[in-house]
Scaffold this motif. Structure first.
Motif, PDB file in Angstrom:
ATOM      1  N   LEU A   1       0.817  -1.215   0.000  1.00 62.97           N
ATOM      2  CA  LEU A   1       0.000   0.000   0.000  1.00 62.97           C
ATOM      3  C   LEU A   1       0.851   1.265   0.000  1.00 62.97           C
ATOM      4  CD1 LEU A   1      -3.011  -0.792   2.375  1.00 62.97           C
ATOM      5  CD2 LEU A   1      -2.918  -0.897  -0.114  1.00 62.97           C
ATOM      6  N   LYS A   2       1.976   1.253   0.713  1.00 61.78           N
ATOM      7  CA  LYS A   2       2.854   2.428   0.704  1.00 61.78           C
ATOM      8  C   LYS A   2       3.285   2.750  -0.726  1.00 61.78           C
ATOM      9  CE  LYS A   2       6.199   3.100   3.683  1.00 61.78           C
ATOM     10  NZ  LYS A   2       7.383   2.796   4.547  1.00 61.78           N
ATOM     11  N   LYS A   3       3.661   1.721  -1.478  1.00 62.68           N
ATOM     12  CA  LYS A   3       4.083   1.916  -2.870  1.00 62.68           C
ATOM     13  C   LYS A   3       2.899   2.347  -3.729  1.00 62.68           C
ATOM     14  CE  LYS A   3       6.488  -0.443  -6.648  1.00 62.68           C
ATOM     15  NZ  LYS A   3       7.113  -1.706  -7.102  1.00 62.68           N
ATOM     16  N   PHE A   4       1.746   1.693  -3.532  1.00 61.28           N
ATOM     17  CA  PHE A   4       0.541   2.006  -4.301  1.00 61.28           C
ATOM     18  C   PHE A   4       0.171   3.479  -4.134  1.00 61.28           C
ATOM     19  CE2 PHE A   4      -4.063   2.462  -4.675  1.00 61.28           C
ATOM     20  CZ  PHE A   4      -4.358   1.762  -5.829  1.00 61.28           C
ATOM     21  N   PHE A   5       0.109   3.925  -2.884  1.00 61.24           N
ATOM     22  CA  PHE A   5      -0.302   5.311  -2.636  1.00 61.24           C
ATOM     23  C   PHE A   5       0.786   6.310  -3.044  1.00 61.24           C
ATOM     24  CE2 PHE A   5      -3.376   3.365   0.477  1.00 61.24           C
ATOM     25  CZ  PHE A   5      -4.515   3.789  -0.193  1.00 61.24           C
ATOM     26  N   PHE A   6       2.065   5.940  -2.872  1.00 61.85           N
ATOM     27  CA  PHE A   6       3.143   6.835  -3.296  1.00 61.85           C
ATOM     28  C   PHE A   6       3.050   7.121  -4.798  1.00 61.85           C
ATOM     29  CE2 PHE A   6       7.471   7.665  -4.845  1.00 61.85           C
ATOM     30  CZ  PHE A   6       7.819   8.739  -4.030  1.00 61.85           C
ATOM     31  N   ASN A   7       2.625   6.106  -5.552  1.00 62.93           N
ATOM     32  CA  ASN A   7       2.488   6.263  -7.008  1.00 62.93           C
ATOM     33  C   ASN A   7       1.407   7.273  -7.392  1.00 62.93           C
ATOM     34  OD1 ASN A   7       4.550   4.550  -7.888  1.00 62.93           O
ATOM     35  ND2 ASN A   7       3.257   2.738  -7.745  1.00 62.93           N
ATOM     36  N   ILE A   8       0.499   7.557  -6.465  1.00 63.86           N
ATOM     37  CA  ILE A   8      -0.529   8.580  -6.734  1.00 63.86           C
ATOM     38  C   ILE A   8      -0.341   9.787  -5.805  1.00 63.86           C
ATOM     39  CG2 ILE A   8      -2.203   7.000  -7.775  1.00 63.86           C
ATOM     40  CD1 ILE A   8      -3.694   6.955  -5.090  1.00 63.86           C
ATOM     41  N   ASN A   9       0.932   9.974  -5.395  1.00 61.40           N
ATOM     42  CA  ASN A   9       1.322  11.153  -4.600  1.00 61.40           C
ATOM     43  C   ASN A   9       0.592  11.263  -3.264  1.00 61.40           C
ATOM     44  OD1 ASN A   9       3.384  12.330  -6.262  1.00 61.40           O
ATOM     45  ND2 ASN A   9       1.759  12.919  -7.693  1.00 61.40           N
ATOM     46  N   LEU A  10       0.489  10.130  -2.587  1.00 62.10           N
ATOM     47  CA  LEU A  10      -0.094  10.105  -1.248  1.00 62.10           C
ATOM     48  C   LEU A  10       0.856   9.395  -0.290  1.00 62.10           C
ATOM     49  CD1 LEU A  10      -3.776   9.116  -2.080  1.00 62.10           C
ATOM     50  CD2 LEU A  10      -3.004  11.356  -1.295  1.00 62.10           C
ATOM     51  N   LYS A  11       0.959   9.924   0.905  1.00 67.02           N
ATOM     52  CA  LYS A  11       1.768   9.285   1.952  1.00 67.02           C
ATOM     53  C   LYS A  11       0.843   8.487   2.867  1.00 67.02           C
ATOM     54  CE  LYS A  11       5.277  11.413   3.741  1.00 67.02           C
ATOM     55  NZ  LYS A  11       6.149  12.346   4.495  1.00 67.02           N
ATOM     56  N   LEU A  12       1.124   7.196   3.030  1.00 67.18           N
ATOM     57  CA  LEU A  12       0.317   6.333   3.892  1.00 67.18           C
ATOM     58  C   LEU A  12       0.825   6.471   5.323  1.00 67.18           C
ATOM     59  CD1 LEU A  12      -1.888   4.168   4.240  1.00 67.18           C
ATOM     60  CD2 LEU A  12      -0.158   2.444   3.670  1.00 67.18           C
ATOM     61  N   VAL A  13       0.082   7.198   6.128  1.00 67.26           N
ATOM     62  CA  VAL A  13       0.471   7.473   7.514  1.00 67.26           C
ATOM     63  C   VAL A  13       0.150   6.271   8.402  1.00 67.26           C
ATOM     64  CG1 VAL A  13       0.083   9.006   9.497  1.00 67.26           C
ATOM     65  CG2 VAL A  13       0.119   9.925   7.161  1.00 67.26           C
TER      66      VAL A  13
END
Length: 242
Positions: A163-175
C-alpha cells in the motif's frame, strides 16, 4: 438492492446482504460518515460509492500481489460481492508515522516517522470503546492463537509495503491504516472489511511547503471541510494511475 435476499448486518458505514450463494454476501456502502465511535455523524451524498470504488480497486491490486481478501467482484458502483466471512473481533492498526491516538497516549510528537512500522491491535467492541490489547490479553480472551496472530501480523506488514508503494504512485503518503480479518468457508484467514479513506490516513504529497493536507476521514473528524472532494480526488488519482 434486491429485496429477495435479506439484510444480515448493518454497521456504521456498510450493510451486508445475503447472496443466492450461501458462501457469498453483498456489501452495500452507505453515505454515512461517523467519527469518535459514532458520536459524530453526518451523511455525504456519493461517499458510499467512492469508498466502494476505491476499496474494490485496492482489493484487486492486493489480490494480484497474493494477498488473500474477501473481495470477489464489483456488483455496482456502491456494492461489492465478497466471500462470506466470520470476522475476527480485532482491529489491526499499522502506523508508519505517529499521529492521532498514538501521540495522545505517548510522548511521541505528531508527524514523527517511526523507525519501523508499529502494529497496534484493538478489541473490536463499541461498548468498550475498542480498547488496546496486548498479546497476553488476546491469549486470555482466546480470540486467536499465537500462530494466527503471527500470520495476521505478517500479512499486515506485507500489505503495508504494497500500500505504501501504491499510494506513493498517486502522490499520497500512507500514515496509518486499520485492517480487519476473518475466516472464510474453508477456514482460511482473509482480509475483510474495506480499504478506503475511511480507514487509511493519507497525506497529499503535492505540497511544496511541507504542509499536512489530509485526504481522508480526518477532514470530517477535524472539521477541515472538503471531505467528499478529498475522497473524489483519491478515486480520480487511482483511476488515472490504473
Amino acid at each position: 438492492m434486491n429485496s429477495k435476499f435479506g439484510l444480515i448486518y448493518e454497521g456504521k458505514a456498510k450493510k451486508i446482504f445475503a447472496h443466492k450463494d450461501s458462501d457469498k454476501v453483498i456489501i452495500e456502502f452507505k453515505d454515512d460518515a461517523t467519527a469518535f465511535n459514532a458520536l459524530k455523524k453526518a451523511k455525504f451524498e456519493g461517499k458510499g460509492e467512492l469508498n466502494c470504488l476505491i476499496s474494490s480497486k485496492i482489493f484487486e491490486f492486493l489480490i494480484k500481489n497474493n494477498i488473500p481478501t474477501h473481495f470477489l467482484e464489483l456488483k455496482n458502483n456502491n456494492s461489492m460481492i465478497a466471500q462470506k466471512i466470520k470476522i475476527i473481533p480485532l482491529e489491526v492498526v499499522l502506523r508508519n508515522i505517529a499521529y492521532g491516538s498514538l501521540c495522545k497516549q505517548t510522548t511521541i510528537k505528531p508527524g514523527s516517522v517511526l523507525e519501523r512500522p508499529l502494529i497496534d491491535i484493538y478489541l473490536k467492541n463499541d461498548n468498550l470503546n475498542d480498547p488496546l490489547l496486548t498479546k497476553d490479553r488476546i491469549n486470555l480472551l482466546k480470540i486467536i492463537d499465537n500462530k494466527e496472530l503471527e500470520f495476521i501480523s505478517g500479512m499486515t506488514l506485507r500489505i503495508n509495503k504494497l500500500l505504501k508503494k501504491f499510494f506513493f504512485n498517486i502522490n499520497l503518503k500512507l500514515v496509518d491504516f486499520k485492517l480487519e480479518f476473518g475466516y472464510n468457508s474453508k477456514g482460511e484467514i482473509v482480509l475483510g472489511d474495506e480499504i478506503s479513506p475511511d480507514n487509511c490516513r493519507l497525506w497529499d504529497l503535492n505540497q511544496s511547503n511541507g504542509t499536512i493536507v489530509s485526504l481522508d476521514k480526518d477532514r470530517f473528524r477535524n472539521d477541515l471541510g472538503g471531505f467528499i472532494e478529498a475522497y473524489g480526488e483519491i478515486n480520480k488519482r487511482i483511476n488515472d494511475f490504473i
